[in-house]
Design an enzyme around this catalytic site. Sequence first.
Site: not given
Ligand SMILES: Nc1ncnc2c1ncn2[C@@H]1O[C@H](COP(=O)(O)OS(=O)(=O)O)[C@@H](OP(=O)(O)O)[C@H]1O
Ligand SMILES: Nc1ncnc2c1ncn2[C@@H]1O[C@H](COP(=O)(O)OP(=O)(O)O)[C@@H](O)[C@H]1O
Length: 225
Positions: A38-40, A42-44, A129
Site C-alpha cells: 500500500g501507499l506510504s 497507509c498503515g502497513k 511494493s
Molecule cells: N520515492 C519514494 N516512494 C515511496 N516511498 C519512498 C520514496 N522515497 C522514500 N520513501 C520511503 O521509503 C519507504 C518505502 O520503501 P519500500 O522498500 O517499502 O519501497 S518499495 O517497496 O521498493 O516501493 C517508504 O516507507 P513507508 O512510508 O513506511 O511506506 C517511505 O518512507
Molecule cells: N488505522 C489507523 N488509524 C489511524 N491512524 C493510523 C492507522 N494506521 C496507521 N495510522 C497512523 O498513520 C501513520 C502512518 O502509518 P505507518 O504504519 O507508518 O504507514 P506505512 O508503513 O504504510 O508508511 C502513523 O502515524 C500511524 O500511527
Amino acid sequence: MSESESNNPQIVWHETSVSRQDRERLLGQKGCLIWFTGLSGCGKSTIANALDQLLVKQGANTFLLDGDNIRHGLCAPPNRLSEEHGESFAKRFGLGFGPEDREENIRRIGAIGQLFAAAGLVTLAAFVSPYRIDRDRVRKALEENGTNDFIEIFVDTPLEICEQRDPKGLYKQARAGKIPNFTGISDPYEAPENPEIHLKAGDGRTPQELATEIYDYLTNRGQLA
Ligand SMILES: Nc1ncnc2c1ncn2[C@@H]1O[C@H](COP(=O)(O)OS(=O)(=O)O)[C@@H](OP(=O)(O)O)[C@H]1O
Ligand SMILES: Nc1ncnc2c1ncn2[C@@H]1O[C@H](COP(=O)(O)OP(=O)(O)O)[C@@H](O)[C@H]1O
C-alpha cells in the site's frame, strides 16, 4: 535437469536433510509470507506490528521485515554503501526508488521471505511494493515451491488520508518536487486485483482492530497452532 540447472550447470541445488515439515511440526505452525502492500503512510508498518504482537502473544514464531528497516541494510541506498564499498559497488548494488530498483528490492525481500517461510516462520513483510508484477513474482515463487503460503494484504487507505497523515513529511516534499518517483504523487501504485485480504484501512478502525481481522483470517485457514 531443472531449468535453473541447465542455465547454470555449475550451480547445483543441494537437498537438506531436515525438511520444512520437520521444522513446522517442531514449531506447531505453518510457515507463510504475509505481504502488506500500500501507499506510504497507509498503515502497513503499524498494522503489521500490531499483528506481530498479537501473534507472539499467542505463542507464534514470527519475523517482521519492514521496508524502512530493510533499506538500512540488505537493500541500502548507494550513499550508505559507498564509504565502505566504493562508488562503483554502491552504484551497482545500492537501491533507490526507480522501477528497476524497486523490482530488485522486492526480489530480494521475496527471496528472504521465502526462506523464512520455509523455516516455518509466520513472516510479515511491509513494503510499498507498488508494481503488481513484482508482487506476483514473489507469489509465483512460493507457489512453485508447492505451497499457497503467500498472503497478500492490500492496505487500502485513500491517498488523501495518507497525505494528511504524512508522518515523515515525505508527501509535502514530493508535492514540492523534492522527491522524485514518489508513489501516488509522481509514480504509480498498482492495487492488487485478488488479494487474500482487502483491508479498508481508512474507515476509522484502529490498527489493532485491523490486525485482528487478519489474525482471524489466519486462524480460520489453519495457519496457526
Ligand atoms: N520515492 C519514494 N516512494 C515511496 N516511498 C519512498 C520514496 N522515497 C522514500 N520513501 C520511503 O521509503 C519507504 C518505502 O520503501 P519500500 O522498500 O517499502 O519501497 S518499495 O517497496 O521498493 O516501493 C517508504 O516507507 P513507508 O512510508 O513506511 O511506506 C517511505 O518512507
Ligand atoms: N488505522 C489507523 N488509524 C489511524 N491512524 C493510523 C492507522 N494506521 C496507521 N495510522 C497512523 O498513520 C501513520 C502512518 O502509518 P505507518 O504504519 O507508518 O504507514 P506505512 O508503513 O504504510 O508508511 C502513523 O502515524 C500511524 O500511527
